[in-house]
Design a protein around this motif. Structure first.
Motif, PDB file in Angstrom:
ATOM      1  N   GLY A  43       0.828  -1.202   0.000  1.00  0.00           N
ATOM      2  CA  GLY A  43       0.000   0.000   0.000  1.00  0.00           C
ATOM      3  C   GLY A  43       0.863   1.252   0.000  1.00  0.00           C
ATOM      4  N   TRP A  44       0.224   2.390  -0.220  1.00  0.00           N
ATOM      5  CA  TRP A  44       0.933   3.658  -0.391  1.00  0.00           C
ATOM      6  C   TRP A  44       1.711   4.066   0.857  1.00  0.00           C
ATOM      7  N   HIS A  45       1.052   4.130   2.015  1.00  0.00           N
ATOM      8  CA  HIS A  45       1.701   4.638   3.229  1.00  0.00           C
ATOM      9  C   HIS A  45       2.876   3.770   3.663  1.00  0.00           C
ATOM     10  N   ASP A  46       2.743   2.470   3.597  1.00  0.00           N
ATOM     11  CA  ASP A  46       3.847   1.583   3.972  1.00  0.00           C
ATOM     12  C   ASP A  46       5.032   1.720   3.011  1.00  0.00           C
ATOM     13  N   ASN A  47       4.752   1.929   1.736  1.00  0.00           N
ATOM     14  CA  ASN A  47       5.840   2.138   0.779  1.00  0.00           C
ATOM     15  C   ASN A  47       6.566   3.446   1.059  1.00  0.00           C
ATOM     16  N   ILE A  48       5.823   4.479   1.384  1.00  0.00           N
ATOM     17  CA  ILE A  48       6.444   5.768   1.696  1.00  0.00           C
ATOM     18  C   ILE A  48       7.339   5.628   2.923  1.00  0.00           C
ATOM     19  N   GLU A  49       6.842   4.959   3.963  1.00  0.00           N
ATOM     20  CA  GLU A  49       7.644   4.746   5.167  1.00  0.00           C
ATOM     21  C   GLU A  49       8.880   3.908   4.846  1.00  0.00           C
ATOM     22  N   ARG A  50       8.706   2.881   4.034  1.00  0.00           N
ATOM     23  CA  ARG A  50       9.803   2.001   3.661  1.00  0.00           C
ATOM     24  C   ARG A  50      10.882   2.742   2.885  1.00  0.00           C
ATOM     25  N   MET A  51      10.482   3.714   2.083  1.00  0.00           N
ATOM     26  CA  MET A  51      11.435   4.500   1.307  1.00  0.00           C
ATOM     27  C   MET A  51      12.093   5.603   2.144  1.00  0.00           C
ATOM     28  N   GLY A  52      11.633   5.749   3.400  1.00  0.00           N
ATOM     29  CA  GLY A  52      12.218   6.760   4.275  1.00  0.00           C
ATOM     30  C   GLY A  52      11.752   8.164   3.987  1.00  0.00           C
ATOM     31  N   LYS A  53      10.574   8.279   3.424  1.00  0.00           N
ATOM     32  CA  LYS A  53      10.015   9.593   3.102  1.00  0.00           C
ATOM     33  C   LYS A  53       8.764   9.806   3.926  1.00  0.00           C
ATOM     34  N   SER A  54       8.340  11.049   4.023  1.00  0.00           N
ATOM     35  CA  SER A  54       7.072  11.322   4.701  1.00  0.00           C
ATOM     36  C   SER A  54       5.962  11.422   3.657  1.00  0.00           C
ATOM     37  N   ALA A  55       4.776  11.005   4.051  1.00  0.00           N
ATOM     38  CA  ALA A  55       3.629  11.053   3.135  1.00  0.00           C
ATOM     39  C   ALA A  55       3.277  12.501   2.833  1.00  0.00           C
ATOM     40  N   PRO A  56       2.878  12.808   1.604  1.00  0.00           N
ATOM     41  CA  PRO A  56       2.496  14.177   1.265  1.00  0.00           C
ATOM     42  C   PRO A  56       1.299  14.627   2.089  1.00  0.00           C
ATOM     43  N   THR A  57       1.346  15.879   2.515  1.00  0.00           N
ATOM     44  CA  THR A  57       0.251  16.410   3.335  1.00  0.00           C
ATOM     45  C   THR A  57      -0.725  17.233   2.514  1.00  0.00           C
ATOM     46  N   ALA A  58      -0.363  17.579   1.302  1.00  0.00           N
ATOM     47  CA  ALA A  58      -1.241  18.383   0.450  1.00  0.00           C
ATOM     48  C   ALA A  58      -1.516  17.630  -0.849  1.00  0.00           C
TER      49      ALA A  58
END
Length: 68
Positions: A43-58
């Motif tokens: 899923g999107w959020h787990d991939n973002i965390e795995r890549m060491g990035k923060s999820a977009p807020t906007a």
């Protein structure tokens, strides 16, 4: 995705690809993300965390009107 990764828009515009062959466009996007190390089963959020990035807020910026 094209802007984020600097991909070229060819052989035709994105709107044409999605309009005439949406399954092809989705398949291409899937393969591009997979080649960049994304695991779609997470899923999107787990991939973002795995890549060491923060999820977009906007939400992404939409360009109004027709530009061509």
């Amino acid at each position: 995705m094209r802007e984020q990764y600097g991909l070229k828009e060819k052989p035709c515009a994105d709107c044409c690809v999605h309009f005439f062959c949406d399954p092809c466009a989705i398949c291409q996007e899937y393969r591009e993300l997979k080649s960049r190390g994304f695991d779609m089963s997470l899923g999107w959020h787990d991939n973002i965390e795995r890549m060491g990035k923060s999820a977009p807020t906007a939400a992404p910026q939409a360009y109004p009107g027709m530009t061509r």
